[in-house]
Design an enzyme around this catalytic site. Structure first.
Site, PDB file in Angstrom:
ATOM      1  N   ASP A 252     -14.745   5.796  31.876  1.00  0.00           N
ATOM      2  CA  ASP A 252     -15.455   4.633  32.429  1.00  0.00           C
ATOM      3  C   ASP A 252     -15.038   4.444  33.885  1.00  0.00           C
ATOM      4  OD1 ASP A 252     -16.635   2.214  32.967  1.00  0.00           O
ATOM      5  OD2 ASP A 252     -15.123   1.036  31.870  1.00  0.00           O
TER       6      ASP A 252
ATOM      7  N   ASP B  73     -16.478  -1.559  32.955  1.00  0.00           N
ATOM      8  CA  ASP B  73     -17.234  -2.415  32.015  1.00  0.00           C
ATOM      9  C   ASP B  73     -16.951  -2.045  30.560  1.00  0.00           C
ATOM     10  OD1 ASP B  73     -18.586  -0.045  31.731  1.00  0.00           O
ATOM     11  OD2 ASP B  73     -20.579  -0.869  32.155  1.00  0.00           O
TER      12      ASP B  73
ATOM     13  N   ASP C 271     -19.343   6.321  31.573  1.00  0.00           N
ATOM     14  CA  ASP C 271     -20.539   6.473  32.391  1.00  0.00           C
ATOM     15  C   ASP C 271     -20.524   7.813  33.135  1.00  0.00           C
ATOM     16  OD1 ASP C 271     -18.719   5.992  34.536  1.00  0.00           O
ATOM     17  OD2 ASP C 271     -18.964   3.836  34.202  1.00  0.00           O
TER      18      ASP C 271
ATOM     19  N   ASP D 220     -32.011  17.294  18.888  1.00  0.00           N
ATOM     20  CA  ASP D 220     -31.634  16.416  17.790  1.00  0.00           C
ATOM     21  C   ASP D 220     -32.563  16.614  16.577  1.00  0.00           C
ATOM     22  OD1 ASP D 220     -29.857  13.958  17.343  1.00  0.00           O
ATOM     23  OD2 ASP D 220     -31.822  13.164  16.796  1.00  0.00           O
TER      24      ASP D 220
ATOM     25  N   GLU E 171     -30.319  21.221  16.320  1.00  0.00           N
ATOM     26  CA  GLU E 171     -29.551  20.581  15.242  1.00  0.00           C
ATOM     27  C   GLU E 171     -30.428  20.589  13.987  1.00  0.00           C
ATOM     28  OE1 GLU E 171     -27.311  16.439  14.040  1.00  0.00           O
ATOM     29  OE2 GLU E 171     -29.340  16.452  14.843  1.00  0.00           O
TER      30      GLU E 171
ATOM     31  N   HIS F 234     -20.013  14.113  17.517  1.00  0.00           N
ATOM     32  CA  HIS F 234     -19.976  12.648  17.475  1.00  0.00           C
ATOM     33  C   HIS F 234     -20.400  12.076  16.128  1.00  0.00           C
ATOM     34  CE1 HIS F 234     -24.039  13.847  18.172  1.00  0.00           C
ATOM     35  NE2 HIS F 234     -24.458  12.619  17.913  1.00  0.00           N
ATOM     36  N   ASP F 235     -20.829  12.922  15.209  1.00  0.00           N
ATOM     37  CA  ASP F 235     -21.240  12.450  13.880  1.00  0.00           C
ATOM     38  C   ASP F 235     -20.217  12.777  12.799  1.00  0.00           C
ATOM     39  OD1 ASP F 235     -23.712  11.572  14.865  1.00  0.00           O
ATOM     40  OD2 ASP F 235     -24.650  13.516  14.510  1.00  0.00           O
TER      41      ASP F 235
HETATM   42  C1  NOJ Z   1     -28.431  13.278  14.888  1.00  0.00           C
HETATM   43  C2  NOJ Z   1     -27.502  12.706  15.919  1.00  0.00           C
HETATM   44  O1  NOJ Z   1     -26.474  13.611  16.168  1.00  0.00           O
HETATM   45  C3  NOJ Z   1     -27.033  11.374  15.396  1.00  0.00           C
HETATM   46  O2  NOJ Z   1     -25.983  10.831  16.160  1.00  0.00           O
HETATM   47  C4  NOJ Z   1     -28.206  10.447  15.344  1.00  0.00           C
HETATM   48  O3  NOJ Z   1     -27.824   9.237  14.735  1.00  0.00           O
HETATM   49  C5  NOJ Z   1     -29.370  11.043  14.552  1.00  0.00           C
HETATM   50  N1  NOJ Z   1     -29.596  12.434  14.804  1.00  0.00           N
HETATM   51  C6  NOJ Z   1     -30.639  10.326  14.889  1.00  0.00           C
HETATM   52  O4  NOJ Z   1     -31.019  10.629  16.210  1.00  0.00           O
END
Ligand code: NOJ
Length: 566
Positions: free
Chosen positions: A26, A30, A34, A211, A270, A343-344
């Site tokens: 950051d 904030d 970024d 995605d 993905e 990130h998932d």
């Molecule tokens: C896969 C992404 O990696 C995830 O973070 C997102 O919530 C879903 N697709 C929907 O876009």
């Protein structure tokens, strides 16, 4: 230092680093990461040695799903900066020989995207057909339970259909109700997306991570899905995962967006649920679709009967078997992506590794992943050995999937909040989304303000400034692994063969080239084990995570890479 190799196409010897901008750095205090924050860390990325940055979405967004709900594909969200900042980031990376791949989220938009706003204006809107609108189920009253056009569940809990009172129809959203699915059957939709993609390539980016791209072709009949015992919603995935026109759409995209340009781009799809047979088709260069896909088999191996929220222990043999199948399945045609984290996913060290053997398990896991054939992906903080977060109340979570599941489990299904919290601590996406640890200072040096999500308390020990330049650190080990891929052609092209496939703890394989064979072995357990008979670790040690490697056993989480003449 050996010389840097060069392959054609360039991404064959590349390592990709994923930046989740909200949590990276950051610059303006904030509390939200970024673009200027990333610009401030390009030397860090260059020092690590990565070749490509995959930037998670920075487009204008209401942030219902942290930017995966886009309201304007052509602008940068003010939370992250400006288009000029993005141009500066692209230049700063390019100056250091690092490419940049943008996230492309085109299975759905935000419900605040002007396309959807226009579509929702009424049944006669010229853009009505850009999304999936359907009347209530025959004989049912719209908006009432059970009236949804299909029984499909959403990934973020509840029905995949949202009732739209003003126009008396439902719209489809596989994710949140603020992420309506685009209708790719409509050629205008596809052309609008291709135009946007061309605009980004013209701006100088090097490719896209796409995605849930295998969800874009749906069976237009939208049949109901099978309802598993004890479940409320049906599984619609057979009707939208790798649907009837998916190959046609991707080939069209390749022709309309990428063909005829001078540069070679990187495209990564993905693809939840993708099989090896499908992946071979998607990544066969002769078919002109994608360069590689993200598959999900290995990151589902610790999911229990009810999916990610009912976890079970990982079986190392299952992990090896799965990854070896992918290695073999894409050996002659196509190409693998290699990843533990994004990130998932929860942090791999807490998930498949062992925080009690923090350094050894982080590096052992890295070794067996990075030395497979394919393109490795590092998720921010993985190179520092970041771990899952000891969240102690639901108020600390931010992720929509997590919050929706918690409320559904506790309020609708009556599960005990404490046991649901246990599941969240293990599997929530927020584990990966806390700020990167730059220093041991307040907020880990991520921000001078109040971070949007709590910083992990272990940043006092686990942070970049404690690890950079320090031999024996996770960071330096990742650097060495990346350098090995850049300088050793067998890492890139060598044939993969699994060793000791039935061994319950040792993950070992060879990579064989014309004149050299690499033997890679790691003990994925906290017990010292004897080397399996077919794992011969004689030869020149190229990399190891223990100081004195010459033994016939592998100590807890020990990893070794040796080179032998063939
Ligand atoms: C896969 C992404 O990696 C995830 O973070 C997102 O919530 C879903 N697709 C929907 O876009």
């Amino acid at each position: 230092m050996s010389e840097r190799l060069s392959h054609d196409p360039w991404w064959r010897d590349s390592v990709v680093y994923q930046v989740y901008p909200r949590s990276f750095a950051d610059s303006d205090g904030d509390g939200v990461g970024d673009l200027r924050g990333i610009v401030g860390q390009v030397d860090y990325l260059s020092d690590l040695g990565v070749d490509v940055v995959w930037l998670s979405p920075v487009y204008a967004s209401p942030h219902d799903d942290n930017g995966y709900d886009i309201s304007d594909y052509y602008s940068v969200d003010p939370a992250f900066g400006t288009l000029d900042d993005l141009d500066d980031l692209v230049s700063a990376l390019h100056e250091r020989g690092i490419r940049i791949v943008m996230d492309l989220v085109v299975n759905h938009t935000s419900d605040e995207h002007p396309w959807f706003v226009e579509s929702a204006a009424g049944p006669d809107s010229p853009k009505r057909d850009w999304y999936w609108w359907r009347p209530a189920r025959a004989g049912a009253v719209g908006g009432q339970p059970g009236a949804e056009p299909t029984n499909w569940g959403s990934f973020f809990s509840g029905s995949a259909w949202q009732w739209h009172e003003p126009t008396g129809e439902y719209y489809l959203h596989l994710f949140s109700r603020k992420q309506p699915d685009l209708n790719w059957e409509n050629p205008e939709v596809r052309e609008a997306i291709y135009a946007m993609m061309r605009w980004w390539l013209d701006r100088g980016i090097d490719g896209f991570r796409m995605d849930v791209i295998n969800f874009i072709s749906k069976d237009p009949a939208l049949p109901d899905g099978v309802v598993a015992p004890g479940q409320r919603w049906g599984d619609g995935s057979p009707h939208y995962m790798s649907g009837p026109r998916i190959h046609e759409f991707l080939q069209e995209m390749r022709r309309e967006v990428f063909a005829g340009r001078d540069s070679t781009y990187l495209t990564i799809g993905e693809m939840p649920g993708v099989t090896i047979e499908q992946a071979r088709l998607f990544t066969d260069p002769a078919r002109g679709e994608l360069d590689m896909v993200f598959q999900f088999e290995h990151v589902a191996l610790d999911h229990g009967a009810e999916g990610k929220w009912s976890p079970r222990e990982l079986d190392v043999v299952e992990l090896k078997t799965s990854l070896a199948r992918w290695q073999e399945g894409l050996a002659d045609t196509g190409w693998n992506s290699l990843y533990w984290s994004n990130h998932d996913q929860p942090r791999v060290l807490s998930r498949f590794g062992d925080p009690d053997h923090w350094y050894a398990s982080a590096t052992a896991l890295a070794t067996v992943l990075h030395l497979q054939r394919g393109t490795p992906f590092i998720y921010q903080g993985e190179e520092l050995g970041m771990t899952n977060v000891p969240f102690d109340s639901i108020e600390q979570f931010r992720d929509i999937e997590t919050l929706n599941y918690f409320h559904e489990a506790v309020e609708e299904h009556g599960l005990a909040a404490a046991s649901v919290l246990d599941a969240l601590r293990r599997a929530s996406r927020d584990n990966a989304r806390t700020p990167v640890h730059w220093t041991s200072d307040a907020h880990a040096g991520f921000t001078t303000g109040e971070p949007w999500i709590a910083v992990h308390p272990n940043h006092d020990r686990i942070n970049a400034s404690a690890q950079r330049g320090r031999s024996g650190s996770v960071y330096e080990y990742y650097r060495a692994l990346i350098a090995l891929r850049h300088t050793n052609a067998v890492v890139v092209d060598g044939t993969f063969r699994m060793l000791a496939p039935e061994h319950p703890a040792v993950f070992a394989f060879t990579r064989t080239g014309d004149a050299e064979r690499l033997v890679i072995a790691a003990n994925l357990s906290a017990q010292s084990v004897e080397l399996p008979a077919d794992v011969d670790l004689r030869g020149t040690v190229l990399l190891t995570n223990y100081a004195d490697p010459a033994r016939a056993r592998l100590r807890p989480w020990e990893a070794r890479v040796v080179s032998q003449p063939t």
